[in-house]
Design an enzyme around this catalytic site. Structure first.
Site, PDB file in Angstrom:
ATOM      1  CG  ASP A 128       1.941  -0.331   5.047  1.00  0.00           C
ATOM      2  OD1 ASP A 128       1.895  -0.540   3.696  1.00  0.00           O
ATOM      3  OD2 ASP A 128       0.999   0.019   5.697  1.00  0.00           O
ATOM      4  CG  ASP A 173      -1.724   1.236   1.155  1.00  0.00           C
ATOM      5  OD1 ASP A 173      -2.509   1.613   0.434  1.00  0.00           O
ATOM      6  OD2 ASP A 173      -1.534   1.789   2.383  1.00  0.00           O
ATOM      7  CE1 TYR A 186      -2.607   2.232  10.185  1.00  0.00           C
ATOM      8  CE2 TYR A 186      -4.020   0.313  10.594  1.00  0.00           C
ATOM      9  CZ  TYR A 186      -2.875   1.073  10.956  1.00  0.00           C
ATOM     10  OH  TYR A 186      -2.211   0.925  11.942  1.00  0.00           O
ATOM     11  CD  GLU A 191       3.149   5.655   5.076  1.00  0.00           C
ATOM     12  OE1 GLU A 191       3.272   4.520   4.963  1.00  0.00           O
ATOM     13  OE2 GLU A 191       2.634   6.283   5.931  1.00  0.00           O
TER      14      GLU A 191
END
Length: 523
Positions: A106, A103, A253, A496
């Site tokens: 991670d 994704d 999430y 990120e």
């Protein structure tokens, strides 16, 4: 005595000059207004023309992040620090879920954003495949798409069963390790008739339907995708429950805020893929009234697909559907116009959700998703107007051209590529200055390091730049005040990247590489 006549003469000439200036100004204004009123549509583009090197170079970089995110046994791997990983994913259910993409920074496989990645990438290929091909990026894009759709096919083993997650995010986020070194358990999560998820099932249907058009030259594979899309749409439509209601733990999430947008989005893609008018009736009938929010502009994202569906259905009125008497189909176009008017900076209805530097700004987390997604839609709408010979877009009485939408799209792309107060490219690998501390496990750990789950944390906390460049990653982006903390790897809010961001920036850059006439129909 000779001075006075001279003074009166100067004053007279001054008056004459003022009157002359006013007359000239009036003439210029009148000519300009007549010119504006007589402006016809811009010429319809032909085949791809000259390419813009800036966007071509950026596109070649952006497509590489998909390779970095790939799971499974890699084929023709071009990323030196990546290798095979998660080869046993799905084995406990006797399924091969080794493919797909991680994704973000991670090692999770979240079904909702991954399916959205596939849908957007399919859309980009369908609209701008010839422009991608002009800079040799069509084959890589299609290869990345198929890596996801192969996974999605295997994740749908029965009509009413869809595996929507691989891995436990709590366990996964408790480790800092390379994907090649994963040792933790990788549990599977599914939606079914007992625990349904209309949102994630419908988004996966949209992904499969759109991809079936991309791969139509491979009739067997295309037919397989379309069969899965139809089954998943039927499942989603029958069991109208949010997946986060059925499985509360997924809400941490990717908590979808509704399923109506995904149902309309999926039905729109199924209509494009099949020509079956029942899907068009679905979006223009009672379901449109329930879910479309006609007249209310929204932001396009992994969570809300309404703006995307509105633009996609507008395509029919511009290019594909000769019967424009369907008032509800026209409502989608009218709402899409409202979205576009909100994006053009000097429009009377322009959104105030912008930074001082002109970037659309909606969310602190992953701030670049919304401006890039908005710019992608603007680029598409501009090209729909150009390819159909539509000259103007009306925003509360003011008229705008396709070029105004394209100018907006370029402004967002240029901001991402470095035309911003930080003078930094937010696309990793592009330009001379870009983020060096990307929040990404694989990029932050040396390829020859041996780490377990816990002893890899030293690489997260390291003050040194990442040893591996996450080429093509689009990071989260700046705050509203345009600050950006680039040297803190743990600043996941800003540094990120995500795979779905990459689909959006690839779509946008593909639209800006050059111009060409869009196809009348995807089939």
């Amino acid at each position: 005595m000779g001075v006075k006549p001279s003074s009166r003469g100067c004053f007279g000439w001054f008056v004459v000059a003022i009157i002359l200036a006013l007359v000239i100004g009036a003439i210029v204004y009148t000519v300009k207004k007549k010119s504006e009123k007589s402006d016809g549509p811009a010429p319809i583009p032909g085949p791809p023309g000259a390419t813009d090197k800036k966007y071509a170079d950026a596109l070649k970089i952006a497509t590489q992040f998909f390779d970095i995110q790939k799971s499974g046994k890699l084929v023709d791997n071009k990323i030196s620090w990546r290798g095979d990983s998660a080869l046993k994913d799905g084995s406990q259910a006797k399924l091969d879920l080794s493919k797909g993409m991680y994704d973000a920074g991670d090692h999770m496989k979240f079904g909702l954003p991954m399916a959205f990645t596939a849908t957007v990438l399919s859309w980009a290929i369908l609209e701008y495949g010839d422009q991608m091909d002009a800079v040799n990026q069509l084959t890589p894009a299609k290869g990345s798409l198929k890596w996801i759709t192969d996974y999605l096919i295997n994740a749908h083993p029965e009509a009413n069963v869809l595996y929507i997650q691989v891995g436990d995010p709590n366990t996964d986020h408790g480790c800092w390790d390379r994907p090649e070194d994963i040792t933790k358990e990788r549990p599977l999560t599914q939606v079914n008739t007992s625990f349904p998820g209309a949102d994630v099932a419908a988004e996966t249907a949209a992904a499969m339907a759109s991809a079936s058009l991309v791969f139509k030259s491979d009739s067997a594979y295309s037919s397989t995708l379309l069969r899965h899309a139809k089954e998943l749409f039927t499942f989603a439509d029958k069991y109208r429950v949010l997946y986060s209601e059925s499985i509360p733990e997924v809400a941490t999430y990717y908590n979808s805020t509704g399923y109506g947008d995904e149902l309309l989005w999926a039905a729109s893609w199924l209509y494009h893929a099949t020509g079956d008018k029942s899907y068009l009736q679905y979006v223009t009938g009672q379901n449109g009234k329930l879910f479309a929010q006609w007249g209310s502009p929204t932001w396009f994202s992994w969570d809300n697909k309404l703006a995307g569906a509105q633009v996609l259905l507008s395509r029919l009125t511009f290019l594909g559907n000769k019967d424009t008497s369907n008032s509800n189909l026209l409502m989608y176009r009218k709402t899409a116009e409202a979205v576009m008017c909100g994006l053009i900076p000097d429009s009377p209805t322009a959104t105030k959700s912008r930074t001082d530097g002109g970037l659309i700004w909606v969310s602190e987390w992953n701030a670049l998703q919304h401006p890039v997604a908005s710019a992608f839609l603007a680029c598409l709408y501009s090209d729909y107007m150009l390819s159909s010979g539509t000259a103007k877009l009306s925003c509360n009485g003011d008229s705008y051209k396709p070029s105004d939408l394209r100018k907006f799209a370029k402004s967002q792309a240029d901001y991402v590529l470095g035309n911003n107060p930080k003078k930094m490219s937010y696309l990793v690998g592009y330009g001379e200055k870009y983020p060096q501390y990307v929040h990404h496990r694989g990029a932050s750990i040396p390829a020859d390091a041996t780490t377990g789950c816990k002893d890899g944390w030293k690489w997260l906390e390291s003050t040194e730049p990442n040893p591996n460049v996450a080429t093509g990653a689009l990071v989260g982006g700046p705050f509203l005040n345009e600050t950006f903390v680039s040297n803190d790897r743990n600043n996941s809010m800003q540094v990120e990247p995500s795979t779905y961001n990459s689909a959006l920036i690839v779509g946008l850059l593909s639209g800006l590489v050059t111009t060409s006439s869009l196809v009348q129909s995807f089939t």
